[in-house]
Design a protein around this motif. Sequence first.
Motif, PDB file in Angstrom:
ATOM      1  N   VAL A 240      20.871   9.671  -2.588  1.00 14.68           N
ATOM      2  CA  VAL A 240      21.692   8.514  -2.238  1.00 14.68           C
ATOM      3  C   VAL A 240      22.520   8.099  -3.454  1.00 14.68           C
ATOM      4  CG1 VAL A 240      21.675   6.129  -1.436  1.00 14.68           C
ATOM      5  CG2 VAL A 240      19.985   7.745  -0.558  1.00 14.68           C
ATOM      6  N   VAL A 241      21.855   8.031  -4.607  1.00 15.57           N
ATOM      7  CA  VAL A 241      22.563   7.652  -5.833  1.00 15.57           C
ATOM      8  C   VAL A 241      23.650   8.677  -6.151  1.00 15.57           C
ATOM      9  CG1 VAL A 241      22.305   7.252  -8.297  1.00 15.57           C
ATOM     10  CG2 VAL A 241      20.563   6.425  -6.720  1.00 15.57           C
ATOM     11  N   LEU A 244      26.527   8.079  -4.063  1.00 21.09           N
ATOM     12  CA  LEU A 244      27.240   6.903  -4.559  1.00 21.09           C
ATOM     13  C   LEU A 244      28.111   7.269  -5.753  1.00 21.09           C
ATOM     14  CD1 LEU A 244      24.643   3.983  -4.514  1.00 21.09           C
ATOM     15  CD2 LEU A 244      26.850   4.011  -3.373  1.00 21.09           C
ATOM     16  N   SER A 277      13.875   6.487 -17.474  1.00 17.20           N
ATOM     17  CA  SER A 277      14.099   5.913 -16.146  1.00 17.20           C
ATOM     18  C   SER A 277      14.819   4.581 -16.262  1.00 17.20           C
ATOM     19  CB  SER A 277      12.788   5.788 -15.375  1.00 17.20           C
ATOM     20  OG  SER A 277      11.946   4.850 -15.992  1.00 17.20           O
ATOM     21  N   GLY A 278      14.582   3.846 -17.336  1.00 17.58           N
ATOM     22  CA  GLY A 278      15.297   2.591 -17.542  1.00 17.58           C
ATOM     23  C   GLY A 278      16.789   2.818 -17.701  1.00 17.58           C
ATOM     24  N   GLY A 281      18.182   3.624 -14.471  1.00 19.89           N
ATOM     25  CA  GLY A 281      18.290   2.371 -13.713  1.00 19.89           C
ATOM     26  C   GLY A 281      19.525   1.590 -14.104  1.00 19.89           C
ATOM     27  N   LEU A 282      19.765   1.477 -15.416  1.00 22.74           N
ATOM     28  CA  LEU A 282      20.964   0.775 -15.897  1.00 22.74           C
ATOM     29  C   LEU A 282      22.221   1.429 -15.356  1.00 22.74           C
ATOM     30  CD1 LEU A 282      20.305  -0.075 -19.662  1.00 22.74           C
ATOM     31  CD2 LEU A 282      20.880  -1.659 -17.812  1.00 22.74           C
ATOM     32  N   VAL A 284      22.513   3.172 -12.618  1.00 27.09           N
ATOM     33  CA  VAL A 284      22.637   2.874 -11.183  1.00 27.09           C
ATOM     34  C   VAL A 284      23.192   1.471 -10.980  1.00 27.09           C
ATOM     35  CG1 VAL A 284      21.326   2.491  -9.061  1.00 27.09           C
ATOM     36  CG2 VAL A 284      20.819   4.468 -10.493  1.00 27.09           C
ATOM     37  N   VAL A 285      22.643   0.507 -11.732  1.00 26.01           N
ATOM     38  CA  VAL A 285      23.095  -0.881 -11.607  1.00 26.01           C
ATOM     39  C   VAL A 285      24.582  -0.979 -11.949  1.00 26.01           C
ATOM     40  CG1 VAL A 285      22.886  -3.194 -12.588  1.00 26.01           C
ATOM     41  CG2 VAL A 285      20.835  -1.889 -12.023  1.00 26.01           C
ATOM     42  N   VAL A 288      26.719   0.522  -9.126  1.00 24.05           N
ATOM     43  CA  VAL A 288      26.825  -0.321  -7.927  1.00 24.05           C
ATOM     44  C   VAL A 288      27.748  -1.506  -8.193  1.00 24.05           C
ATOM     45  CG1 VAL A 288      25.558  -1.881  -6.409  1.00 24.05           C
ATOM     46  CG2 VAL A 288      24.597   0.344  -6.981  1.00 24.05           C
ATOM     47  N   LEU A 289      27.619  -2.113  -9.382  1.00 30.07           N
ATOM     48  CA  LEU A 289      28.389  -3.325  -9.656  1.00 30.07           C
ATOM     49  C   LEU A 289      29.846  -3.033  -9.988  1.00 30.07           C
ATOM     50  CD1 LEU A 289      25.859  -5.534 -11.657  1.00 30.07           C
ATOM     51  CD2 LEU A 289      26.503  -5.690  -9.254  1.00 30.07           C
ATOM     52  N   PHE A 290      30.081  -1.919 -10.690  1.00 29.10           N
ATOM     53  CA  PHE A 290      31.435  -1.720 -11.196  1.00 29.10           C
ATOM     54  C   PHE A 290      32.196  -0.589 -10.514  1.00 29.10           C
ATOM     55  CE2 PHE A 290      28.996  -3.675 -14.670  1.00 29.10           C
ATOM     56  CZ  PHE A 290      29.673  -4.887 -14.693  1.00 29.10           C
ATOM     57  N   PRO A 292      31.516   0.845  -7.068  1.00 32.30           N
ATOM     58  CA  PRO A 292      30.800   1.073  -5.812  1.00 32.30           C
ATOM     59  C   PRO A 292      31.400   2.199  -4.974  1.00 32.30           C
ATOM     60  CG  PRO A 292      32.066  -0.946  -5.719  1.00 32.30           C
ATOM     61  CD  PRO A 292      32.134  -0.477  -7.122  1.00 32.30           C
ATOM     62  N   PRO A 309      32.854  -4.234  -4.027  1.00 34.67           N
ATOM     63  CA  PRO A 309      31.787  -3.443  -3.436  1.00 34.67           C
ATOM     64  C   PRO A 309      31.858  -3.466  -1.906  1.00 34.67           C
ATOM     65  CG  PRO A 309      30.893  -4.986  -5.030  1.00 34.67           C
ATOM     66  CD  PRO A 309      32.336  -5.338  -4.831  1.00 34.67           C
TER      67      PRO A 309
END
Lengths: 309, 247, 288
Positions: A240-241, A244, A277-278, A281-282, A284-285, A288-290, A292, A309
């Motif tokens: 999914v990521v 994206l 993984s952190g 995660g960053l 991915v965040v 999504v935010l910048f 999408p 988005p």
Amino acid sequence: MSKYIILGVVLVGLAAAPLTGDTYLMRMATLACMYAVMAASWNLIGGLTGYPSFGTAAFFGLGAYTSGILATLGVALPVSIAAAGVVAFVVAAIIGFILLRLKGHYFAIATLACVELLREIANSATDLTGGGMGLNIPRNADLGIFAEASLFFFAMWGLLALTAVVCLVVERSKIGFALSCIRQAEGAAEMIGINSTLYKTLAFALSGVFVAMAGGVYASWVHYIEPGDVFDILLTIKPVVMALIGGVGSSVGAIVGAIVYIAAEEVIWRNYLDFSSGIIGLTVVGLVLFLPHGLGSLHLRLRGKAVTP
Amino acid sequence: MSMLELHGVSRSFGGLAAVDNVTTTFEPGRIVGLIGPNGAGKTTLVNLITGVIPLSSGKVSFNGQSLNRIKPYHAAHLGMARTFQIVQPFNQMDVVDNVAAALLFSQGGHSPASARAAALPIIERVGLTPSAHKSAAALTLAMRKRLELAKAIAIRPKIVFLDEVNAGLNSAEIDQASRLIRELADEGITIVLIEHLMKVVMSICSRVIVLQQGRLIADGSPQDIARDPAVIEAYLGKKYLDKRHGQ
Amino acid sequence: MIFVQILVNGLVLGSLYACIAAGFSLVWGVLNVINLMHGSFIVLGAYLALGLYLSIGLAPWWSLAVAAVLFFGIGYLIQRFLINRVIAAPVLLSLTLTFGLDLIIQNAMLYVFKADYRSLKLDPALGSLAFGSVVVPVDRLIAMIFALLLTLALYIVLRKSRVGRAIVAVRVDQGAARLLGVNIPSIYAIAFGIGTAMAASAGTLLALTFPIAPVASYAFLGKAFVVCVLGGLGSVPGAVLGGLLLGLVETFGAYALGPEFAVMLSFGLLILFLVVRPQGILGRWGFE
């Protein structure tokens, strides 16, 4: 036309991996092909049809076990992988027929539950799967390390080429047209004569086939599978990521997204093991935010256009 | 034989009858107004006929074929088209693709490419040619209503349910739509017009049926309907009627 | 008698599940966000209880208050500055966003707390109460009572307080709520804060009964999913009903079929409900 060129470059570029003679690089290329198959497959249902499936790992594990169990019975690799595809098509069609009446979060959770359910079944059907002890898959023949690595690379690469062709054909065909209508307004799609249940189920079944075949190749490649490994929730989330990253809705985008993700993940793993993984995660965040709409919308961002988005 | 026959059609939601024992028939080539106060069950009736929601009881048949367990896509294949009260275009597609989709999936023999070509005359007919390659999301409300109509025409329908196609349009746009509706009826297509604007109903319908609280309370020519005490009561309340009779 | 014992065990477990799910259900029902961090917030709450007990000897049921306040703030900020930005976007984006945030929290937890399971052992131990042959450990009983009180508190807040009524109004009809002057983004942030506070508070209670590790979050998250779908979304009574039902199904299922079937049973039930009655027992639909 540009997406065909991008796809050609990607496939040729990946195929160059064996020329380097570097088994590490080939391992990475095989992994990239595997995830590209999964991301492009997810795009059929999640991107094109607009049903957020989190069932990818269910079909990966199903394929891995189908093919793995057949291999322990002495079935040849191509046959066992084809069988994995057929089984997944049937199972996905049944699951899809039942679950595709749900939408949004409900559909997402139902498909996620299928992963959990299949994992628990694999865990408890000890006679067939070896349960939590896992399943050893015999080697076909002693090929030597490099030849074996090449075999599995080309199996995965071939599968990716097949997946890409099928996805592109579907996108351009009447089926893709119908799926796109269903995504945009399902009620209106029915009203102009689209049998939405049929097309959605077909998209879901197709999205399961190649994932299961990739699972089958994976099982023979690593020689050992266990439920927690092949029904891993990350196998559901990563595609999914990746889609994206590439921009949801485009199968070539999903394939490129998979390669970018695998490369980035490897770099992060090698350099920042404790925080890998952190950092993912960053990323991915941030995505999504910048961005999408994927990396493809980067040029819009840079030109100062609003990307909502 | 009538084209579309409803016999005792009923549907209740949680004990409340939304459509209650409706029996009527529709003949080819006529424009029938379907009117009634808000919440009378007009849209629900269309949803029942086109298979969007199943019947609680009753029978629907179309050219002699039972439609009781029909799905909406099947209704389209049989030649039933409808527009939505709240327009539902495929927003990420252009006008051509919207209409082409209706051609492609309602009848056999088309490829996406041939459907796009065949869509152009229909787009011309509803007057959207200048916007043919605009995305549906970029259209004005009036244009989106015309797009709905184009999609309905593309199905090559025998009967069309038009759910408030005129709501939100100005009088020139309404005249245009009325002309098109008459043309379609002249071609033998049955038009069922759900409409709030009495002026439109009176001018183009040859027959009007009235629903109130799910029940069919009147059926006749526009002139008869306008004089029907039950209809006046339904629309204006009992008080108004008493007052008028008292005069 | 074994039947009564299983019933009691099921109700104790079910009360904790209800508490876990109530906040998750609120966030899903009001904001249309599936918060994949919910499990991690529960685990963080448990670590907080463990830390406070080991450092200053504070009992977990008092840590609950600390967790509630602290995590309300954390949740409020996360919603206000991150999730509110994608709240209008397709479901996929908010889901992926909370997944990304969860990866970060998980990584931080692994780094700080390490991967192994730890449990909070009260000293002196509280022992058990025996009613005939039915035995209930006192720490579990306390956890159950506090879980039910916490859930009740949420119910009262939603019913009686101004903010609670605004949250309910936003859930029922956002357009009307906006017209009435409700500040929607702020209500979203408060609702998310409450959801987060509920998770962490539930976590402090779970520390009494379950061993804690960063990876335990996924099991808790899974329970929250199941309970929400069983009970119906966005309602506290739904969460309680769903929680108790799941607790009973798991304990009786484990007794009848063997403990390895408990998880399978709960997910089987989840799929069954989604297909047959997706609006849950209480008949409340969430957002799709």
